[in-house]
Design an enzyme around this catalytic site. Structure first.
Site, PDB file in Angstrom:
ATOM      1  N   LYS A   1       0.641  -1.298   0.065  1.00 50.84           N
ATOM      2  CA  LYS A   1       0.341  -0.062   0.096  1.00 50.84           C
ATOM      3  C   LYS A   1       1.023   1.629   0.219  1.00 50.84           C
ATOM      4  O   LYS A   1       0.773   2.387  -0.937  1.00 50.84           O
ATOM      5  CB  LYS A   1      -0.940   0.161   0.971  1.00 50.84           C
ATOM      6  CG  LYS A   1      -2.024  -1.261   1.451  1.00 50.84           C
ATOM      7  CD  LYS A   1      -2.464  -0.875   2.803  1.00 50.84           C
ATOM      8  CE  LYS A   1      -3.943  -2.226   2.412  1.00 50.84           C
ATOM      9  NZ  LYS A   1      -4.608  -2.845   3.007  1.00 50.84           N
TER      10      LYS A   1
ATOM     11  N   GLN B   1      -4.356  -1.830   9.619  1.00 43.83           N
ATOM     12  CA  GLN B   1      -4.541  -2.797   9.000  1.00 43.83           C
ATOM     13  C   GLN B   1      -4.825  -3.711   9.993  1.00 43.83           C
ATOM     14  O   GLN B   1      -4.501  -3.867  11.612  1.00 43.83           O
ATOM     15  CB  GLN B   1      -2.626  -3.134   8.290  1.00 43.83           C
ATOM     16  CG  GLN B   1      -2.539  -4.526   7.837  1.00 43.83           C
ATOM     17  CD  GLN B   1      -3.250  -4.453   6.416  1.00 43.83           C
ATOM     18  OE1 GLN B   1      -3.380  -3.433   6.059  1.00 43.83           O
ATOM     19  NE2 GLN B   1      -4.011  -5.152   6.418  1.00 43.83           N
TER      20      GLN B   1
ATOM     21  N   ASP C   1     -10.414   3.331   4.581  1.00 43.33           N
ATOM     22  CA  ASP C   1     -10.846   2.167   4.151  1.00 43.33           C
ATOM     23  C   ASP C   1     -12.709   1.596   4.397  1.00 43.33           C
ATOM     24  O   ASP C   1     -13.127   0.805   4.123  1.00 43.33           O
ATOM     25  CB  ASP C   1     -10.323   1.142   6.304  1.00 43.33           C
ATOM     26  CG  ASP C   1      -9.427   0.375   5.498  1.00 43.33           C
ATOM     27  OD1 ASP C   1      -8.882  -0.001   4.141  1.00 43.33           O
ATOM     28  OD2 ASP C   1      -8.053   0.162   6.597  1.00 43.33           O
TER      29      ASP C   1
HETATM   30  N1  GUN Z   1      -6.541  -6.432   6.190  1.00 41.51           N
HETATM   31  C1  GUN Z   1      -7.406  -7.110   5.274  1.00 41.51           C
HETATM   32  N2  GUN Z   1      -7.865  -6.248   4.489  1.00 41.51           N
HETATM   33  C2  GUN Z   1      -7.783  -5.674   4.984  1.00 41.51           C
HETATM   34  C3  GUN Z   1      -7.922  -4.391   4.568  1.00 41.51           C
HETATM   35  O1  GUN Z   1      -8.650  -4.199   3.268  1.00 41.51           O
HETATM   36  N3  GUN Z   1      -8.015  -2.801   5.055  1.00 41.51           N
HETATM   37  C4  GUN Z   1      -6.923  -2.913   6.231  1.00 41.51           C
HETATM   38  N4  GUN Z   1      -7.001  -2.179   7.131  1.00 41.51           N
HETATM   39  N5  GUN Z   1      -7.410  -4.208   6.431  1.00 41.51           N
HETATM   40  C5  GUN Z   1      -7.416  -5.541   6.008  1.00 41.51           C
END
Ligand code: GUN
Length: 291
Positions: free
Chosen positions: A52, A96, A119
């Site tokens: 990311k 995350q 998110d």
């Molecule tokens: N863990 C798995 N997918 C995601 C996501 O799209 N965002 C976040 N913050 N954690 C995740």
């Protein structure tokens, strides 16, 4: 059968964002800034967060990665979220998941300023999404919708079967595909671990979104001819022939399923890159909204 090339579609989105950022820079305006928070040592999470922040760099966004030991208290994490909320330079905040067991993900996510909730996991964002109001859409479902849009797949009237009811993928996907929009306008069946006869629902599906995290769960006998198959799975399987020591496996038995499909996403190179592209789009949106 056509492969839905997530890498290619994500690149086209990133190319556009790069142009947008260059334009902002020319005009002396604020550049989008994503702050990502990662707690503990989880190999998969570390890889995702690194991907990311690297994607941010690629398009010219600013990114900040905040790392904490597994033992951090919920209060300390909340303090950081409050600080990021207040920081006018930060446009998007991402914590995350999963978080360690002693921290409530719901508590932490709901402390994020909804205007920075790139998110789309905050209760306000989810509520708006359910009502079809403009908001941040969780990155994976958003990425899947962008991919269907890119390939001009008309989903109107289709029966969509989603396997998995997570807040991150399955449930939001069920909302988006049932919206009165295109792509959308599907009749949706949301299957989960307690569903009886998943195979029967799948055999009736025009679109299957497999998001349960079980390698090769969806087999050829569960898919009708001409179906569209979207594979959200990315399980790490031990593989000593790989330098990393693992290979990625989707939830779909691609080798045997693909020949029956009209469209199918590969793993890797399907939904994964689209998730990142969608997160970047959300971060750009946050920057535009807040400045
Ligand atoms: N863990 C798995 N997918 C995601 C996501 O799209 N965002 C976040 N913050 N954690 C995740």
């Amino acid at each position: 059968m056509q492969i839905l090339d997530g890498k290619k579609v994500a690149q086209s989105i990133k190319d556009q964002l790069k142009l947008n950022v260059a334009q902002l820079a020319t005009e002396g305006k604020k550049i989008p800034h994503l702050a990502a928070v990662l707690v503990g040592k989880n190999g998969a999470s570390e890889t995702y967060v690194a991907a990311k922040t690297k994607a941010c760099e690629e398009v010219g966004f600013k990114s900040t990665l905040i790392l904490y030991e597994e033992e951090i208290t919920e209060n300390k994490l909340l303090e950081k979220v409050h600080e990021l909320n207040k920081n006018p330079d930060v446009d998007g905040i991402l914590v995350q998941l999963p978080l360690p067991g002693h921290i409530s993900a719901e508590e932490v996510i709901n402390e994020i300023d909804p205007d920075k909730d790139v998110d789309g996991f905050h209760s306000i964002s989810v509520g708006k999404m359910v009502q079809g109001l403009p908001t941040f859409i969780p990155a994976t479902p958003h990425g899947i919708m962008l991919m269907l849009e890119y390939y001009k797949i008309d989903t109107k009237g289709m029966h969509a079967v989603i396997i998995g009811r997570s807040n991150i993928v399955g449930r939001p996907m069920s909302i988006l595909l049932s919206e009165n929009k295109n792509p959308g306008n599907c009749t949706v069946t949301l299957c989960h671990s307690k569903t009886k006869n998943i195979a029967e629902f799948c055999r009736d599906a025009d679109i299957i979104v497999a998001a349960l995290g079980k390698p090769h769960f969806l087999t050829a006998d569960m898919v009708k001819e001409g179906a569209i198959v979207i594979d959200v799975g990315i399980t790490r399987l031990a593989d000593s022939t790989k330098k990393s020591g693992f290979r990625l496996s989707g939830d779909v038995d691609f080798e045997n399923v693909s020949s029956k499909c009209s469209y199918i996403t590969p793993v890797p190179g399907g939904v994964g890159p689209m998730t990142i592209a969608a997160l970047l789009k959300n971060t750009y949106r946050a920057c535009m909204m807040n400045n």
